[in-house]
Write a protein that holds these residues in place. Structure first.
Motif, PDB file in Angstrom:
ATOM      1  N   VAL A  86       0.847  -1.201   0.000  1.00 14.28           N
ATOM      2  CA  VAL A  86       0.000   0.000   0.000  1.00 14.28           C
ATOM      3  C   VAL A  86       0.880   1.247   0.000  1.00 14.28           C
ATOM      4  O   VAL A  86       0.614   2.204  -0.734  1.00 14.28           O
ATOM      5  N   ALA A  87       1.959   1.235   0.783  1.00 14.63           N
ATOM      6  CA  ALA A  87       2.875   2.382   0.821  1.00 14.63           C
ATOM      7  C   ALA A  87       3.565   2.565  -0.532  1.00 14.63           C
ATOM      8  O   ALA A  87       3.716   3.686  -1.011  1.00 14.63           O
ATOM      9  N   GLU A  88       3.972   1.454  -1.146  1.00  8.20           N
ATOM     10  CA  GLU A  88       4.638   1.536  -2.459  1.00  8.20           C
ATOM     11  C   GLU A  88       3.667   1.999  -3.536  1.00  8.20           C
ATOM     12  O   GLU A  88       4.033   2.768  -4.427  1.00  8.20           O
ATOM     13  N   MET A  89       2.407   1.553  -3.459  1.00  5.81           N
ATOM     14  CA  MET A  89       1.407   1.952  -4.445  1.00  5.81           C
ATOM     15  C   MET A  89       1.013   3.417  -4.273  1.00  5.81           C
ATOM     16  O   MET A  89       0.573   4.054  -5.223  1.00  5.81           O
ATOM     17  N   ALA A  90       1.170   3.957  -3.061  1.00 13.74           N
ATOM     18  CA  ALA A  90       0.906   5.382  -2.862  1.00 13.74           C
ATOM     19  C   ALA A  90       1.970   6.224  -3.550  1.00 13.74           C
ATOM     20  O   ALA A  90       1.680   7.297  -4.074  1.00 13.74           O
ATOM     21  N   VAL A  91       3.199   5.707  -3.580  1.00 12.30           N
ATOM     22  CA  VAL A  91       4.287   6.416  -4.248  1.00 12.30           C
ATOM     23  C   VAL A  91       4.153   6.298  -5.766  1.00 12.30           C
ATOM     24  O   VAL A  91       4.396   7.253  -6.496  1.00 12.30           O
ATOM     25  N   ARG A  92       3.761   5.100  -6.245  1.00 16.91           N
ATOM     26  CA  ARG A  92       3.626   4.853  -7.688  1.00 16.91           C
ATOM     27  C   ARG A  92       2.213   4.376  -8.000  1.00 16.91           C
ATOM     28  O   ARG A  92       1.984   3.189  -8.206  1.00 16.91           O
ATOM     29  N   PRO A  93       1.232   5.251  -8.016  1.00 16.51           N
ATOM     30  CA  PRO A  93      -0.141   4.815  -8.283  1.00 16.51           C
ATOM     31  C   PRO A  93      -0.296   4.299  -9.714  1.00 16.51           C
ATOM     32  O   PRO A  93       0.274   4.840 -10.644  1.00 16.51           O
ATOM     33  N   GLY A  94      -1.045   3.230  -9.841  1.00 20.12           N
ATOM     34  CA  GLY A  94      -1.310   2.657 -11.154  1.00 20.12           C
ATOM     35  C   GLY A  94      -0.221   1.744 -11.675  1.00 20.12           C
ATOM     36  O   GLY A  94      -0.340   1.213 -12.774  1.00 20.12           O
ATOM     37  N   ALA A  95       0.839   1.558 -10.900  1.00 16.32           N
ATOM     38  CA  ALA A  95       1.930   0.685 -11.346  1.00 16.32           C
ATOM     39  C   ALA A  95       1.495  -0.775 -11.209  1.00 16.32           C
ATOM     40  O   ALA A  95       0.909  -1.164 -10.204  1.00 16.32           O
ATOM     41  N   PRO A  96       1.763  -1.589 -12.229  1.00 13.11           N
ATOM     42  CA  PRO A  96       1.404  -3.011 -12.130  1.00 13.11           C
ATOM     43  C   PRO A  96       2.310  -3.736 -11.135  1.00 13.11           C
ATOM     44  O   PRO A  96       3.440  -3.313 -10.881  1.00 13.11           O
ATOM     45  N   ILE A  97       1.804  -4.821 -10.571  1.00  8.81           N
ATOM     46  CA  ILE A  97       2.579  -5.631  -9.638  1.00  8.81           C
ATOM     47  C   ILE A  97       2.961  -6.925 -10.334  1.00  8.81           C
ATOM     48  O   ILE A  97       2.112  -7.612 -10.904  1.00  8.81           O
ATOM     49  N   ILE A  98       4.252  -7.257 -10.287  1.00 15.21           N
ATOM     50  CA  ILE A  98       4.742  -8.495 -10.884  1.00 15.21           C
ATOM     51  C   ILE A  98       5.321  -9.353  -9.774  1.00 15.21           C
ATOM     52  O   ILE A  98       6.177  -8.910  -9.009  1.00 15.21           O
ATOM     53  N   LEU A  99       4.847 -10.595  -9.681  1.00 17.06           N
ATOM     54  CA  LEU A  99       5.348 -11.550  -8.699  1.00 17.06           C
ATOM     55  C   LEU A  99       6.351 -12.464  -9.379  1.00 17.06           C
ATOM     56  O   LEU A  99       6.014 -13.189 -10.308  1.00 17.06           O
ATOM     57  N   LYS A 100       7.596 -12.414  -8.917  1.00 17.79           N
ATOM     58  CA  LYS A 100       8.649 -13.290  -9.421  1.00 17.79           C
ATOM     59  C   LYS A 100       8.858 -14.387  -8.379  1.00 17.79           C
ATOM     60  O   LYS A 100       9.528 -14.167  -7.380  1.00 17.79           O
ATOM     61  N   GLY A 101       8.254 -15.546  -8.614  1.00 16.69           N
ATOM     62  CA  GLY A 101       8.376 -16.649  -7.674  1.00 16.69           C
ATOM     63  C   GLY A 101       9.407 -17.659  -8.155  1.00 16.69           C
ATOM     64  O   GLY A 101       9.397 -18.045  -9.313  1.00 16.69           O
ATOM     65  N   ASP A 102      10.284 -18.080  -7.254  1.00 16.45           N
ATOM     66  CA  ASP A 102      11.278 -19.086  -7.598  1.00 16.45           C
ATOM     67  C   ASP A 102      10.572 -20.393  -7.944  1.00 16.45           C
ATOM     68  O   ASP A 102       9.552 -20.743  -7.343  1.00 16.45           O
ATOM     69  N   LYS A 103      11.119 -21.130  -8.913  1.00 11.69           N
ATOM     70  CA  LYS A 103      10.446 -22.350  -9.356  1.00 11.69           C
ATOM     71  C   LYS A 103      10.499 -23.458  -8.312  1.00 11.69           C
ATOM     72  O   LYS A 103       9.727 -24.404  -8.379  1.00 11.69           O
ATOM     73  N   SER A 104      11.357 -23.331  -7.304  1.00 11.75           N
ATOM     74  CA  SER A 104      11.427 -24.352  -6.257  1.00 11.75           C
ATOM     75  C   SER A 104      10.408 -24.125  -5.130  1.00 11.75           C
ATOM     76  O   SER A 104      10.197 -24.997  -4.300  1.00 11.75           O
ATOM     77  N   VAL A 105       9.762 -22.959  -5.125  1.00 11.97           N
ATOM     78  CA  VAL A 105       8.767 -22.645  -4.094  1.00 11.97           C
ATOM     79  C   VAL A 105       7.465 -23.366  -4.419  1.00 11.97           C
ATOM     80  O   VAL A 105       7.018 -23.382  -5.563  1.00 11.97           O
ATOM     81  N   ASP A 106       6.860 -23.971  -3.394  1.00 12.44           N
ATOM     82  CA  ASP A 106       5.603 -24.691  -3.637  1.00 12.44           C
ATOM     83  C   ASP A 106       4.444 -23.712  -3.856  1.00 12.44           C
ATOM     84  O   ASP A 106       4.504 -22.559  -3.464  1.00 12.44           O
ATOM     85  N   TYR A 107       3.414 -24.208  -4.491  1.00 14.80           N
ATOM     86  CA  TYR A 107       2.282 -23.375  -4.889  1.00 14.80           C
ATOM     87  C   TYR A 107       1.582 -22.760  -3.678  1.00 14.80           C
ATOM     88  O   TYR A 107       1.068 -21.644  -3.752  1.00 14.80           O
ATOM     89  N   ARG A 108       1.569 -23.450  -2.562  1.00 12.37           N
ATOM     90  CA  ARG A 108       0.896 -22.943  -1.363  1.00 12.37           C
ATOM     91  C   ARG A 108       1.505 -21.610  -0.922  1.00 12.37           C
ATOM     92  O   ARG A 108       0.787 -20.676  -0.581  1.00 12.37           O
ATOM     93  N   THR A 109       2.825 -21.518  -0.965  1.00 12.96           N
ATOM     94  CA  THR A 109       3.505 -20.287  -0.566  1.00 12.96           C
ATOM     95  C   THR A 109       3.185 -19.154  -1.542  1.00 12.96           C
ATOM     96  O   THR A 109       2.932 -18.020  -1.129  1.00 12.96           O
ATOM     97  N   VAL A 110       3.183 -19.466  -2.835  1.00  8.10           N
ATOM     98  CA  VAL A 110       2.834 -18.453  -3.838  1.00  8.10           C
ATOM     99  C   VAL A 110       1.405 -17.975  -3.617  1.00  8.10           C
ATOM    100  O   VAL A 110       1.112 -16.774  -3.685  1.00  8.10           O
TER     101      VAL A 110
END
Length: 138
Positions: A86-110
């Motif tokens: 929320v704090a980051e989006m206040a600084v950059r409103p309208g910016a898309p969020i990209i989730l870079k998840g490591d391929k070894s992380v299980d789906y539950r964590t993502v």
């Protein structure tokens, strides 16, 4: 009318041009690895990958193999993730969020990270993946 007896030599001196090109090459070689934002992760591979074409500079959220969450290059505890976003989006409103998840992380964590992001009332989250080139083994 040749007074001095010497004519003007009209050859191009290539040495300064080569020097400038080599310096530019070295600068690009040094800068290119620094252009990757966020925490470095081993991205999962996908056949169909679309590029983000709107929204400007994205907010990068990285999920490393050890399960830690990073907002750009700052580690954030998962319970504090929605507040940090929320704090980051206040600084950059309208910016898309990209989730870079490591391929070894299980789906539950993502999924848990995506649920934390959804608390911010953001419209959508893009998942980063590296594209499988044709003829490449999966």
């Amino acid at each position: 009318m040749d007074v001095g007896g010497k004519s003007v030599k009209s050859d191009i001196n290539v040495t300064p041009l080569v020097d400038v090109v080599l310096v530019l090459l070295i600068i690009f070689m040094v800068i290119t690895p620094m252009l990757q934002r966020g925490k470095p992760v081993q991205l999962p591979r996908a056949k169909m990958v679309s590029e983000l074409k709107h929204g400007g500079d994205p907010i990068l959220l990285s999920l490393t193999g050890d399960g830690r969450t990073w907002l750009d290059k700052v580690e954030v505890k998962r319970k504090e993730l929605s507040d940090a976003l929320v704090a980051e989006m206040a600084v950059r409103p309208g910016a898309p969020i990209i989730l870079k998840g490591d391929k070894s992380v299980d789906y539950r964590t993502v999924r848990e990270v995506i649920l934390e992001v959804s608390k911010t009332r953001v419209v959508g989250v893009s998942l980063a993946a590296s594209q499988i080139k044709t003829g490449e083994a999966e």
